[in-house]
Design a protein around this motif. Sequence first.
Motif, PDB file in Angstrom:
ATOM      1  N   ARG A   1       0.845  -1.213   0.000  1.00 43.51           N
ATOM      2  CA  ARG A   1       0.000   0.000   0.000  1.00 43.51           C
ATOM      3  C   ARG A   1       0.872   1.251   0.000  1.00 43.51           C
ATOM      4  O   ARG A   1       0.669   2.181   0.774  1.00 43.51           O
ATOM      5  CB  ARG A   1      -0.946   0.039   1.208  1.00 43.51           C
ATOM      6  CG  ARG A   1      -1.585  -1.283   1.576  1.00 43.51           C
ATOM      7  CD  ARG A   1      -2.678  -1.705   0.608  1.00 43.51           C
ATOM      8  NE  ARG A   1      -3.511  -2.740   1.209  1.00 43.51           N
ATOM      9  CZ  ARG A   1      -3.459  -4.029   0.881  1.00 43.51           C
ATOM     10  NH1 ARG A   1      -2.627  -4.444  -0.049  1.00 43.51           N
ATOM     11  NH2 ARG A   1      -4.244  -4.909   1.481  1.00 43.51           N
ATOM     12  N   GLU A   2       1.862   1.275  -0.891  1.00 47.79           N
ATOM     13  CA  GLU A   2       2.798   2.389  -0.980  1.00 47.79           C
ATOM     14  C   GLU A   2       2.757   2.988  -2.380  1.00 47.79           C
ATOM     15  O   GLU A   2       2.447   2.309  -3.353  1.00 47.79           O
ATOM     16  CB  GLU A   2       4.220   1.931  -0.647  1.00 47.79           C
ATOM     17  CG  GLU A   2       4.389   1.492   0.802  1.00 47.79           C
ATOM     18  CD  GLU A   2       5.750   0.929   1.115  1.00 47.79           C
ATOM     19  OE1 GLU A   2       6.079   0.829   2.309  1.00 47.79           O
ATOM     20  OE2 GLU A   2       6.504   0.581   0.168  1.00 47.79           O
ATOM     21  N   VAL A   3       3.110   4.277  -2.457  1.00 45.15           N
ATOM     22  CA  VAL A   3       3.091   4.963  -3.740  1.00 45.15           C
ATOM     23  C   VAL A   3       4.332   5.851  -3.852  1.00 45.15           C
ATOM     24  O   VAL A   3       4.756   6.479  -2.883  1.00 45.15           O
ATOM     25  CB  VAL A   3       1.807   5.811  -3.909  1.00 45.15           C
ATOM     26  CG1 VAL A   3       1.651   6.845  -2.809  1.00 45.15           C
ATOM     27  CG2 VAL A   3       1.782   6.489  -5.280  1.00 45.15           C
ATOM     28  N   VAL A   4       4.909   5.855  -5.037  1.00 50.35           N
ATOM     29  CA  VAL A   4       5.964   6.803  -5.378  1.00 50.35           C
ATOM     30  C   VAL A   4       5.355   7.821  -6.331  1.00 50.35           C
ATOM     31  O   VAL A   4       4.952   7.483  -7.446  1.00 50.35           O
ATOM     32  CB  VAL A   4       7.158   6.111  -6.053  1.00 50.35           C
ATOM     33  CG1 VAL A   4       8.211   7.149  -6.454  1.00 50.35           C
ATOM     34  CG2 VAL A   4       7.769   5.084  -5.125  1.00 50.35           C
ATOM     35  N   VAL A   5       5.271   9.061  -5.890  1.00 53.89           N
ATOM     36  CA  VAL A   5       4.732  10.141  -6.704  1.00 53.89           C
ATOM     37  C   VAL A   5       5.906  10.822  -7.400  1.00 53.89           C
ATOM     38  O   VAL A   5       6.868  11.216  -6.755  1.00 53.89           O
ATOM     39  CB  VAL A   5       3.958  11.155  -5.841  1.00 53.89           C
ATOM     40  CG1 VAL A   5       3.389  12.282  -6.714  1.00 53.89           C
ATOM     41  CG2 VAL A   5       2.837  10.451  -5.090  1.00 53.89           C
ATOM     42  N   ALA A   6       5.815  10.919  -8.716  1.00 52.36           N
ATOM     43  CA  ALA A   6       6.959  11.393  -9.490  1.00 52.36           C
ATOM     44  C   ALA A   6       7.482  12.735  -8.987  1.00 52.36           C
ATOM     45  O   ALA A   6       8.688  12.936  -8.851  1.00 52.36           O
ATOM     46  CB  ALA A   6       6.573  11.488 -10.959  1.00 52.36           C
ATOM     47  N   SER A   7       6.585  13.668  -8.697  1.00 54.25           N
ATOM     48  CA  SER A   7       7.020  15.009  -8.308  1.00 54.25           C
ATOM     49  C   SER A   7       7.694  15.044  -6.947  1.00 54.25           C
ATOM     50  O   SER A   7       8.311  16.041  -6.588  1.00 54.25           O
ATOM     51  CB  SER A   7       5.819  15.959  -8.308  1.00 54.25           C
ATOM     52  OG  SER A   7       4.847  15.521  -7.374  1.00 54.25           O
TER      53      SER A   7
ATOM     54  N   TYR B   1      -6.629   8.804  -5.814  1.00 53.76           N
ATOM     55  CA  TYR B   1      -6.928   7.876  -4.718  1.00 53.76           C
ATOM     56  C   TYR B   1      -5.624   7.394  -4.095  1.00 53.76           C
ATOM     57  O   TYR B   1      -5.493   7.323  -2.870  1.00 53.76           O
ATOM     58  CB  TYR B   1      -7.729   6.700  -5.261  1.00 53.76           C
ATOM     59  CG  TYR B   1      -8.152   5.694  -4.213  1.00 53.76           C
ATOM     60  CD1 TYR B   1      -9.373   5.822  -3.547  1.00 53.76           C
ATOM     61  CD2 TYR B   1      -7.336   4.597  -3.891  1.00 53.76           C
ATOM     62  CE1 TYR B   1      -9.768   4.890  -2.590  1.00 53.76           C
ATOM     63  CE2 TYR B   1      -7.724   3.662  -2.948  1.00 53.76           C
ATOM     64  CZ  TYR B   1      -8.934   3.820  -2.296  1.00 53.76           C
ATOM     65  OH  TYR B   1      -9.331   2.891  -1.345  1.00 53.76           O
ATOM     66  N   ALA B   2      -4.646   7.090  -4.936  1.00 52.22           N
ATOM     67  CA  ALA B   2      -3.339   6.657  -4.431  1.00 52.22           C
ATOM     68  C   ALA B   2      -2.659   7.779  -3.676  1.00 52.22           C
ATOM     69  O   ALA B   2      -2.094   7.560  -2.591  1.00 52.22           O
ATOM     70  CB  ALA B   2      -2.465   6.184  -5.592  1.00 52.22           C
ATOM     71  N   PHE B   3      -2.711   9.004  -4.216  1.00 58.40           N
ATOM     72  CA  PHE B   3      -2.118  10.148  -3.526  1.00 58.40           C
ATOM     73  C   PHE B   3      -2.678  10.286  -2.113  1.00 58.40           C
ATOM     74  O   PHE B   3      -1.943  10.545  -1.154  1.00 58.40           O
ATOM     75  CB  PHE B   3      -2.419  11.453  -4.280  1.00 58.40           C
ATOM     76  CG  PHE B   3      -1.651  11.628  -5.555  1.00 58.40           C
ATOM     77  CD1 PHE B   3      -0.659  10.744  -5.931  1.00 58.40           C
ATOM     78  CD2 PHE B   3      -1.934  12.699  -6.391  1.00 58.40           C
ATOM     79  CE1 PHE B   3       0.038  10.923  -7.123  1.00 58.40           C
ATOM     80  CE2 PHE B   3      -1.251  12.884  -7.567  1.00 58.40           C
ATOM     81  CZ  PHE B   3      -0.255  12.003  -7.935  1.00 58.40           C
ATOM     82  N   ASP B   4      -3.984  10.137  -1.985  1.00 58.48           N
ATOM     83  CA  ASP B   4      -4.671  10.448  -0.733  1.00 58.48           C
ATOM     84  C   ASP B   4      -4.650   9.318   0.282  1.00 58.48           C
ATOM     85  O   ASP B   4      -4.808   9.572   1.486  1.00 58.48           O
ATOM     86  CB  ASP B   4      -6.127  10.833  -1.022  1.00 58.48           C
ATOM     87  CG  ASP B   4      -6.249  12.123  -1.810  1.00 58.48           C
ATOM     88  OD1 ASP B   4      -5.307  12.925  -1.769  1.00 58.48           O
ATOM     89  OD2 ASP B   4      -7.278  12.308  -2.482  1.00 58.48           O
ATOM     90  N   ASN B   5      -4.469   8.076  -0.166  1.00 61.81           N
ATOM     91  CA  ASN B   5      -4.636   6.954   0.754  1.00 61.81           C
ATOM     92  C   ASN B   5      -3.378   6.120   0.992  1.00 61.81           C
ATOM     93  O   ASN B   5      -3.187   5.610   2.099  1.00 61.81           O
ATOM     94  CB  ASN B   5      -5.748   6.028   0.244  1.00 61.81           C
ATOM     95  CG  ASN B   5      -7.109   6.682   0.289  1.00 61.81           C
ATOM     96  OD1 ASN B   5      -7.720   6.817   1.350  1.00 61.81           O
ATOM     97  ND2 ASN B   5      -7.599   7.112  -0.870  1.00 61.81           N
ATOM     98  N   LEU B   6      -2.538   5.976  -0.008  1.00 57.63           N
ATOM     99  CA  LEU B   6      -1.371   5.119   0.141  1.00 57.63           C
ATOM    100  C   LEU B   6      -0.217   5.853   0.826  1.00 57.63           C
ATOM    101  O   LEU B   6      -0.149   7.086   0.804  1.00 57.63           O
ATOM    102  CB  LEU B   6      -0.916   4.593  -1.220  1.00 57.63           C
ATOM    103  CG  LEU B   6      -1.964   3.866  -2.063  1.00 57.63           C
ATOM    104  CD1 LEU B   6      -1.315   3.270  -3.312  1.00 57.63           C
ATOM    105  CD2 LEU B   6      -2.661   2.782  -1.264  1.00 57.63           C
TER     106      LEU B   6
END
Length: 214
Positions: A12-18, A116-121
């Motif tokens: 449940r992890e996300v890498v946001v490019a910015s 959704y990924a930005f806000d939850n993961l």
Amino acid sequence: MAGFALINLDKREVVVASETGFGYKMVECIGAMPLAPLRFFTIPVDGQPAPPPPPFRPSSPLPHRSVKTTRVPVGHWANDRILIVNEYSGSAEDVFPVDVLSAFPDGDSSTDALYYAFDNLKHVNLPGYEHQGDQDALFPVDKVWVVHNLTKKWYARSDKVVAPEDSRGLDLTDDAESLGLGDLIWAGDRFDVQTLQSVQNSDEEWKDWSKQAK
């Protein structure tokens, strides 16, 4: 605005490019593959423990919507399901499996999968591991490295995927337009990257898919 995100469905992890410091779009972030995101999947030779990741120090200010991110060690995503989404991927309920959606009962699954990924993961950053060249004991250049597709039970060898002159251990090439092991990480499957010897010593049957992968 970040147009892409790299997601680990199991952790449940996300890498946001910015938030990586590489750019505002994931295509900029992964342009140097396999030198950055591939580190998520690599397992050090001979079962050595991964070193603690270095602190993240962005070279330029991050956008206002960014949140604090922390680096994770090399190999942190090995054997996990991976997904890349952008603004056009559809709603979260159309993109994410049920087990991910159920982990966030307060999340709005009708929103775009990206947001959704930005806000939850949990936001994490690239491992930031710097290869030590010929002196690197964790990822030695005299070993043949392979991508394992743990879902489909195939592997692809670094020395078969790229030209021999470009194959030096894990860091195959610095040419962003050349094929690398990172290009074989497919959405939805489970992967890790280990040495060829680890495959040869395994009791499981693995299919050499190097030719087809190339």
